[in-house]
Design an enzyme around this catalytic site. Structure first.
Site, short mmCIF file in Angstrom:
data_model
loop_
_atom_site.label_atom_id
_atom_site.label_comp_id
_atom_site.label_asym_id
_atom_site.label_seq_id
_atom_site.Cartn_x
_atom_site.Cartn_y
_atom_site.Cartn_z
N ASP A 192 28.18 42.30 42.02
CA ASP A 192 28.38 43.55 42.75
C ASP A 192 27.71 44.70 42.00
O ASP A 192 27.84 44.82 40.78
CB ASP A 192 29.89 43.80 42.87
CG ASP A 192 30.22 44.94 43.81
OD1 ASP A 192 29.83 44.84 44.99
OD2 ASP A 192 30.86 45.91 43.38
N GLU A 263 24.53 27.24 30.20
CA GLU A 263 25.30 26.16 29.55
C GLU A 263 25.90 25.23 30.60
O GLU A 263 26.39 24.15 30.27
CB GLU A 263 26.45 26.76 28.72
CG GLU A 263 25.96 27.52 27.49
CD GLU A 263 27.13 28.18 26.79
OE1 GLU A 263 28.28 27.68 26.90
OE2 GLU A 263 26.91 29.23 26.16
C1 GLC Z 1 29.15 46.83 46.72
C2 GLC Z 1 29.97 46.09 47.75
C3 GLC Z 1 30.75 47.09 48.53
C4 GLC Z 1 31.65 47.83 47.59
C5 GLC Z 1 30.88 48.47 46.45
C6 GLC Z 1 31.77 48.91 45.35
O1 GLC Z 1 28.18 47.63 47.27
O2 GLC Z 1 29.13 45.30 48.54
O3 GLC Z 1 31.49 46.50 49.55
O4 GLC Z 1 32.34 48.83 48.28
O5 GLC Z 1 29.99 47.57 45.88
O6 GLC Z 1 32.30 47.81 44.68
#
Ligand code: GLC
Length: 550
Positions: A192, A263
Site C-alpha cells: 500500500d 528466502e
Molecule cells: C491506498 C489504498 C487506499 C487507502 C490508502 C491509504 O491508496 O488503496 O484504499 O485508502 O492507500 O492506506
C-alpha cells in the site's frame, strides 16, 4: 517459477465480497465459500485487501495489529485455512501490507500519545512542534494536534498516523511482519502507498506544482489539463518528486524486503506506485526490488486508440530496461468503476466525479472490449471484484451509509469510494442478492438482480461468460501472459497486435464496423457482423474487441 509475470489476479475487497456469518459485512469464510467460483472464473491469484484487526476508519487500511485478523472477518485460523483452501483450488494468495501508516489504535501510536515529546515512542512516527504545508490525500491538513501541543503527520486520515521509516524499530517490525505471513504461506504482498514511506529529511514544505494541482482525494491521481485530448498529454508526466513521495531512501526498504522474500521460493511483490515518470517508476522494479507494480497510466487512460497505444508503448518501454513484467489494471477499490467511466463523454480517469452522465450500455460495451484488450497484453492482469459482472459505480448511496473518510474529509464534495465497494450480487432477485443472510453494509441497487453471478452464469452472452472464456483461453495459450507483442498495421482508431505467430487481438475504437483480419475468431466482446462490402466476411462492430487464431 515466475507466475506473477503473467498471472490474472483477482482483487478481493473482503468487506464486500461474501458474508458467511450474516452480519452484513464480508468475511474470510465467505471468501472461502466462493473459491470454486474464482477457480472456475479462471484467475491464477487473489489479492486480498487488508484483513487485519482494524477500527475500519479507512476500510481496513488503518491497521491496529498486523498479525491478527479483524474479528469482523474471522480469526487467524480462518486466514490459515483460507490460504490452504485457495492453494488447494490452484489459487495463489497475495495479501495487502500497509507500511506507510498504522491505525491510531495501534499500540505503538497509543504509546506515542502517552509518551513525552522527543521520546523513542514518538520517534516511530512523525511528531513535530509545528506543521508544514502538507495536505492529507483525503482532504484537509496532513497534521493533527495532540494534547501537549505537538502535531503528528498523517498523509491520509487522522486515524492513519504515518510511520517514520528512518526509525530502526519500524524497519525491523515490518520485516518481522513479512516473515509472519510468509511463514503462513502467502504468495506475495501488495504494498500500500509504496512510494510514500520515505519522507525528505526535515519534512520541508511541498513546492507548488507547476501544472494543475493533483486531485487531493484520489491517491496519486494528478489532474490532466482540461480540454487537452489524452493523446497529447504525456500520460506519465506530472508532478516531479515531492518531499512526501518517491524519495530515494524508499528503495533501501524494498531492497531489504526483497532479500527477505527471496528466502522463500516463488513469492512476489506488487507495489501501489503512483509515480508518473516512467524512469522513476521503473526504479521500483529493479531486479533487487519489487517484482511488479500497478499500471495506473493504463487505468487513467481515455478509451481512445492513440492514447491507449501510447500508454501501452510507454509501459513496455519503461519495463524493458529493468526486465520487469507490466501489469494491466482497469479498476480497483479506489477509483470509479470503468464500466461507468467508459460510458462518459470524457473517458479519462483524472479524479472521481459524480455529476457527469454516463451511458451504461456504452460503458458496458467498452468494458467488455477493454477486458479482452487487457487480458491479451503482455504481463499480468488485475480484475477488481465485480468487474467480471460488469458492475457500474453506485452514486445514489444514502449519505448516512457512506463510510469512506474521503466523503467526510471533503465535506461531501467528493462522494468517496463507497460506490465501487458495494457488496457483490451473487444470486436471487432482491438485495442482498445472496451476499449473506443479514443484509449488506452498503445498499445494493435493486436492478442488480439482472447482474447477479448466478444469472450471468446461465447467459452465454453475459460479462461473466466473457471473462470465463477469455481467462480460459488466456491460460491455455502459451503466447498470452508474459512475453512479447507486436503491433500490426491498422486503420486510425483500431488497435491490432499479435502475441506469438498465431494469436491476434483487434480492438475497434472507431464508430463504424471494421473488417476483421483473416483468422478464426476465438472470442469477441460483441457479436461479429457481416462486413458491408466484404461478401459476408465478419466485421468487428464499434467499441468491440476480438481474439483471432491466425
Ligand atoms: C491506498 C489504498 C487506499 C487507502 C490508502 C491509504 O491508496 O488503496 O484504499 O485508502 O492507500 O492506506
Amino acid at each position: 517459477m515466475t507466475w506473477w509475470r503473467g498471472a490474472a489476479v483477482y482483487q478481493v475487497y473482503p468487506r464486500s465480497f461474501a458474508d458467511a456469518d450474516g452480519d452484513g459485512v464480508g468475511d474470510l469464510a465467505g471468501i472461502e465459500s466462493r473459491l470454486p467460483y474464482l477457480r472456475d472464473l479462471g484467475v491464477d491469484a487473489l489479492w486480498i485487501s487488508p484483513w487485519y484487526d482494524s477500527p475500519m476508519a479507512d476500510g481496513g487500511y488503518d491497521v491496529a495489529d498486523y498479525r491478527a485478523i479483524d474479528p469482523r472477518f474471522g480469526t487467524l485460523w480462518d486466514a490459515e485455512r483460507l490460504i490452504a483452501a485457495a492453494h488447494a483450488h490452484g489459487l495463489k494468495v497475495i495479501i495487502d501490507i500497509v507500511p506507510n501508516h498504522t491505525s491510531d489504535r495501534h499500540p505503538w501510536f497509543q504509546a506515542a500519545l502517552a509518551a513525552a515529546p522527543g521520546s523513542p515512542e514518538r520517534a516511530r512516527y512523525h511528531f513535530r512542534d509545528a506543521p508544514n504545508n502538507w495536505r492529507s490525500r483525503f482532504g484537509g491538513p496532513a497534521w493533527t494536534r495532540v494534547d501537549d501541543g505537538q502535531y503528528y503527520l498523517h498523509l491520509f486520515d487522522t486515524a492513519q498516523p504515518d510511520l517514520n521509516w528512518d526509525n530502526a524499530d519500524v524497519r525491523a517490525e515490518f520485516v518481522s511482519i513479512l516473515r509472519f505471513w510468509l511463514d503462513r504461506g502467502v504468495d506475495g504482498f501488495r504494498i500500500d502507498v509504496a512510494d510514500r514511506l520515505a519522507k525528505q529529511a526535515g519534512l520541508p514544505d511541498r513546492v507548488a506544482p507547476t501544472r494543475a494541482a493533483p486531485d487531493a482525494s484520489v491517491p496519486g491521481v494528478g489532474a490532466s489539463k482540461p480540454g487537452v485530448p489524452e493523446a497529447t498529454v504525456p500520460t506519465f508526466a506530472g508532478e516531479g518528486p515531492q518531499p512526501d513521495k518517491d524519495q530515494p531512501e524508499v528503495h533501501d526498504v524494498y531492497r531489504e524486503w526483497r532479500r527477505v522474500l527471496d528466502e522463500y521460493p516463488d513469492r512476489a511483490f506488487v507495489g501501489e506506485i503512483w509515480v508518473p515518470d516512467p524512469e522513476r517508476f521503473a526504479m521500483y522494479l529493479r531486479p533487487d526490488e519489487l517484482h511488479t507494480a500497478f499500471n495506473f497510466a493504463f487505468l487513467k487512460c481515455a478509451w481512445e486508440a492513440r492514447a491507449l497505444r501510447g500508454v501501452i508503448d510507454r509501459t513496455l518501454a519503461a519495463h524493458a530496461p529493468v526486465g520487469a513484467a507490466p501489469t494491466w489494471v482497469l479498476s480497483n477499490h479506489d477509483v470509479t468503476r470503468h464500466a461507468t467511466r467508459y460510458g462518459r463523454a470524457d473517458t479519462r480517469f483524472t479524479k472521481r466525479v459524480h455529476d457527469v452522465p454516463s451511458d451504461p450500455e456504452l460503458g458496458l460495451r467498452r468494458a467488455r472490449a477493454a477486458a479482452l484488450l487487457s487480458m491479451a497484453l503482455p504481463g499480468s492482469v488485475y480484475i477488481y471484484q465485480g468487474d467480471e459482472l460488469g458492475l457500474p459505480e453506485v452514486f445514489d448511496l444514502p449519505d448516512g451509509s457512506r463510510e469512506d473518510p474521503v466523503f467526510r474529509r471533503t465535506g461531501g464534495a467528493d462522494l468517496g469510494r463507497d460506490g465501487c465497494r458495494v457488496p457483490l450480487p451473487w444470486g436471487g432477485d432482491a438485495p442482498p442478492f445472496e451476499f449473506g443472510d443479514g443484509g449488506a453494509w452498503l445498499p445494493q441497487p435493486p436492478e442488480w438482480r439482472d447482474r447477479t453471478a448466478a444469472r450471468q452464469l446461465a447467459d452465454p452472452a453475459s460479462m461473466l461468460s466473457l471473462y470465463r472464456l477469455a481467462l480460459r483461453l488466456r491460460r491455455d495459450d502459451p503466447a498470452l501472459g508474459d512475453g512479447p507483442m507486436q503491433w500490426l498495421d491498422a486503420p486510425d482508431g483500431v488497435l491490432a497486435f499479435t502475441r506469438g505467430p498465431r494469436f491476434t487481438c483487434t480492438v475497434n475504437l472507431t464508430d463504424r464496423p471494421i473488417p476483421l483480419p483473416a483468422g478464426k475468431p476465438l472470442i469477441a466482446s460483441a457479436p461479429l457482423e457481416p462486413a458491408p462490402d466484404s461478401g459476408g466476411a465478419p466485421a468487428l462492430p464499434p467499441d468491440a474487441a476480438a481474439w483471432l487464431r491466425t
